[in-house]
Design a protein around this motif. Structure first.
Motif, PDB file in Angstrom:
ATOM      1  N   ASN A 179      36.663  36.592  41.386  1.00 58.27           N
ATOM      2  CA  ASN A 179      38.036  36.124  41.571  1.00 58.27           C
ATOM      3  C   ASN A 179      38.757  35.831  40.259  1.00 58.27           C
ATOM      4  N   MET A 180      38.007  35.578  39.198  1.00 55.62           N
ATOM      5  CA  MET A 180      38.617  35.249  37.911  1.00 55.62           C
ATOM      6  C   MET A 180      37.793  35.851  36.781  1.00 55.62           C
ATOM      7  N   ARG A 181      38.448  36.642  35.917  1.00 53.75           N
ATOM      8  CA  ARG A 181      37.791  37.131  34.705  1.00 53.75           C
ATOM      9  C   ARG A 181      38.039  36.111  33.601  1.00 53.75           C
ATOM     10  N   VAL A 182      36.970  35.642  32.986  1.00 53.32           N
ATOM     11  CA  VAL A 182      37.070  34.553  32.021  1.00 53.32           C
ATOM     12  C   VAL A 182      36.679  35.040  30.633  1.00 53.32           C
TER      13      VAL A 182
ATOM     14  N   VAL B 189      43.299  36.008  36.982  1.00 52.54           N
ATOM     15  CA  VAL B 189      42.940  36.123  38.389  1.00 52.54           C
ATOM     16  C   VAL B 189      42.823  37.601  38.742  1.00 52.54           C
ATOM     17  N   VAL B 190      41.675  37.976  39.278  1.00 45.35           N
ATOM     18  CA  VAL B 190      41.449  39.370  39.660  1.00 45.35           C
ATOM     19  C   VAL B 190      42.469  39.775  40.716  1.00 45.35           C
ATOM     20  N   ASN B 191      43.149  40.898  40.462  1.00 45.49           N
ATOM     21  CA  ASN B 191      44.203  41.427  41.340  1.00 45.49           C
ATOM     22  C   ASN B 191      45.429  40.524  41.402  1.00 45.49           C
ATOM     23  N   GLY B 192      45.541  39.590  40.443  1.00 46.75           N
ATOM     24  CA  GLY B 192      46.764  38.809  40.327  1.00 46.75           C
ATOM     25  C   GLY B 192      47.839  39.635  39.647  1.00 46.75           C
ATOM     26  N   PRO B 193      49.078  39.121  39.562  1.00 43.34           N
ATOM     27  CA  PRO B 193      50.177  39.895  38.970  1.00 43.34           C
ATOM     28  C   PRO B 193      49.892  40.379  37.549  1.00 43.34           C
ATOM     29  N   ALA B 194      49.350  39.516  36.688  1.00 43.69           N
ATOM     30  CA  ALA B 194      49.068  39.927  35.311  1.00 43.69           C
ATOM     31  C   ALA B 194      47.954  40.958  35.269  1.00 43.69           C
TER      32      ALA B 194
END
Length: 718
Positions: free
Chosen positions: A662-665, A242-247
């Motif tokens: 929103n999500m890098r895949v 997830v873009v800008n998510g914790p990981a």
């Protein structure tokens, strides 16, 4: 749980001999849906031990708090049978001599098959099963290798294990899953069968399942923001971040890294996650906000055998890809003017029940306000794939388009009917409106589509019907009913059907769903998708119309004229022609229900399929290029997500960029070999035709408005 079901479930069914047979049949079906593991002798033994004619009937054991006896005994036999079958399958994969030149066939679906009479009969089924899987895997590899060569690319499967090894690994992983089930898993399997013996949507959820369910309703979760996938060798692969998510913010965890162990509390106690079920791995990774989790990973860019430990602080993860979003589509007109359409996509009816935010109603309201500022001429709401969600959000959202009035009727098991109304004084949006549905539009989606159709407020377009789920479920904490000295921490939740809902006309959506005003061809016409194909579905029925229901004049939708125009376009559409051909082909394949084990026959079938695919792709590339060229002259697309609401000017859509916003895949090299051309301008056949239909509605609405103005002017002049 028994008391809750007897007292709370809409149908008020009793736990008796008939219920016992339902539960037993459903439990066996859940464990072994293809009838590959148990034998007829096993099933007869279970019926003698726990069936309706036994002295230890399941319904009686349930009321005696002895439910884990049948659950555990049957599951233990299942594990035993899986071990035997997998051992036999692996022997076949290792040493089986398959000629693939005879006239043998295997059943495509064993759903209606009989249980194998004994172990010998089961082994014969498995001999054919493994032969088919080996043949399919060999042909898949050959096809991928050939396509890669044709495209001048390296074979993405060149380093993969052999087809036989791949089949062995597949069953080894399945065996690990079955053996790895803990007592909570077994209880969950069994109690789910108990619950769903009442209707398809009554269910038991363990604590970990309930956490995932709540996250889906809230459209957010507490975790690290990673998308996981199980690998054949037992590791858990990172296939999305997830873009800008914790990981993503922490920066060390990368796409294609493989998790092999998790320290849930970061206190030095690593748990090996090899061959662990995905939901168990997820449970270890998720936790409380602002707490740390340590992952032991094999880095994608590391040397063989290299491992790395990564510590990530858990935080709230917003699932933006699952949030309401819109785009503005500007359409140039022949006279030099333009029309603007607002296309709103609703993946679900989400709501955080704790603080009311996120709320799909509030999000759609904000999107509509911005769309009105963009001077849109019509709105389409895309409910395809929307499985439902919070009932309260539908009531409120419908008011955005109809103002004050009844939206849905809710009936209790004892017969009382309550009308849920929108309390908005007047609609936020009153212009031309289109609703797009498919067979997976369910529950809350059907309420919205049905209400707007019944009020003659919108034209509904889509597949032959929506799903047909006309029931309401209420989650109930089973632990609240435990005795005070019992540990209720892991008791789980009963999600029971407690109500049925009805349209304002009095017709239930149960079984029948919402039939669109304009039906478009779809491959689902050949598939058993919908409530009517589910076991123990509640019946469709009628109640009186809601008081205060005052529909608009249906003539204002111009349905007959618009349907005529749409049918003409569909008849001339090559893409819909392909759909009709595929429907007939799929129906025939399902009806025949056989797969040949003759390589020459399979190669001929594959060659025909490849020729058809290649011919279609060639035709589409040429036609799509022409359409794209025309689109460039007539269509403009502008992105409107919840993050764009305050922008002074909306940005043009960049589909490649926006897909990873929103999500890098992780890149899928096999999928990249697919040379099927993308839909021009990102408009699939259904969306393009829906835009045309909405354009017709806008045109006819404006003509009628002009005609009325002219009539009034003439009347005043006289």
């Amino acid at each position: 749980m028994v008391g809750m079901l007897e007292n709370k479930h809409f149908a008020g069914l009793e736990f008796n001999a008939e219920m016992t047979d339902r539960i037993l049949k459903d439990y066996l079906k859940d464990l072994d849906p293809a009838k590959l593991y148990f034998t007829k002798k096993d099933v007869d033994g279970f019926e003698a031990r726990f069936g309706s004619q036994s002295e230890t009937r399941i319904d009686q054991l349930l009321t005696q708090e002895r439910a884990m006896e049948p659950a555990g005994e049957i599951y233990s036999r299942f594990v035993e049978r899986v071990r035997e079958r997998v051992q036999f399958a692996q022997q076949l994969a290792d040493n089986g001599k398959f000629s693939f030149d005879g006239d043998e066939t295997v059943m495509r679906s064993r759903r209606e098959a009989d249980w194998p009479a004994d172990d010998f009969a089961a082994q014969e089924i498995w001999r054919k099963q493994i032969a088919e899987e080996v043949l399919s895997e060999e042909m898949r590899r050959e096809t991928i290798r050939r396509i890669a060569e044709e495209q001048g690319k390296e074979d993405p499967l060149k380093d993969e294990k052999s087809p036989r090894e791949a089949v062995k690994l597949r069953y080894e992983r399945f065996l690990k899953d079955i053996e790895g089930a803990d007592e909570e898993d077994v209880a969950s399997y069994f109690f789910s069968a108990v619950a769903r013996a009442h209707d398809p949507h009554t269910d038991y959820m363990s604590v970990r399942q309930m956490e995932r369910f709540e996250a889906s309703l809230q459209n957010q979760l507490i975790g690290i923001g990673a998308l996981l996938q199980r690998e054949d060798d037992g590791a858990t692969k990172i296939i999305g971040l997830v873009v800008n998510g914790p990981a993503d913010k922490q920066g060390e965890l990368q796409l294609n890294d493989r998790i092999v162990a998790v320290d849930s509390l970061n206190d030095g106690n690593l748990t090996d996650t090899l061959y662990m079920k995905i939901d168990h791995v997820v449970e270890l990774i998720r936790g409380q906000q602002n707490t740390e989790v340590k992952l032991k990973v094999e880095p994608a860019d590391g040397a063989p055998g290299e491992v790395r430990e990564i510590v990530i602080m858990r935080d709230k993860v917003e699932l933006k890809d699952e949030a309401a979003a819109a785009e503005v589509i500007q359409i140039a007109q022949p006279d030099g003017s333009s029309k603007s359409i607002g296309w709103i996509t609703l993946p679900s009816f989400y709501l955080d029940f704790n603080d009311g935010d996120p709320s799909v109603y509030k999000d759609v309201q904000r999107l509509l306000i911005r769309l009105k500022k963009e001077n849109i001429d019509g709105v389409a709401i895309d409910l395809r794939g929307n499985g439902g969600g919070a009932l309260e959000e539908v009531r409120r959202m419908t008011g955005l388009f109809i103002g004050r009035g009844p939206v849905v009727q809710v009936k209790q098991g004892w017969g009382a009917v309550d009308s849920k109304e929108s309390t908005m004084r007047k609609p936020l949006y009153e212009g031309p409106l289109l609703i797009v549905t498919d067979k997976t539009s369910a529950s809350a989606s059907e309420i919205l589509a049905g209400a707007l159709q019944d009020y003659n407020r919108a034209i509904v377009v889509g597949e032959s019907s929506t799903y047909g789920k006309g029931t309401v479920q209420q989650p109930m904490d089973i632990g609240r009913f435990f005795k005070f000295f019992q540990d209720s921490e892991r008791a789980g939740t009963l999600k029971a059907t407690v109500q049925k809902f009805y349209r304002v006309t009095g017709s239930s959506t149960q079984l029948e769903g919402v039939v669109p005003d304009i039906v478009l061809p779809s491959l689902t016409d050949a598939l058993e998708i919908g409530e009517e194909f589910q076991d123990h579905a509640l019946p469709h029925d009628l109640i009186p119309p809601a008081r205060g229901f005052n529909p608009l004049d249906r003539s204002g939708l111009f349905v007959d004229e618009i349907t005529k125009r749409s049918q003409e376009r569909v008849k001339n559409s090559t893409d819909f022609k392909y759909v009709v051909e595929d429907v007939e082909r799929t129906k025939k394949r399902i009806e025949e229900n056989t797969v040949s084990l003759n390589r020459s026959v399979r190669e001929k079938e594959l060659e025909e399929s490849e020729q058809r695919r290649a011919a279609r792709n060639k035709e589409r590339r040429e036609r799509f290029a022409e359409i794209a060229s025309k689109d460039a002259e007539t269509l403009s697309f502008f992105r409107l997500t919840l993050d764009d609401l305050e922008r002074e000017k909306l940005e043009e859509v960049d589909r490649k960029r926006d897909a990873e916003a929103n999500m890098r895949v992780a890149k899928d090299e096999v999928a990249d070999l697919d040379d099927t051309p993308e839909w021009p301008s990102g408009l699939d056949a259904v969306k393009r035709e829906s835009i045309n239909i909405l354009g017709d509605l806008i045109e006819l609405t404006e003509k009628e408005t002009i005609a009325k103005v002219e009539q009034n002017s003439e009347a005043q002049a006289q």
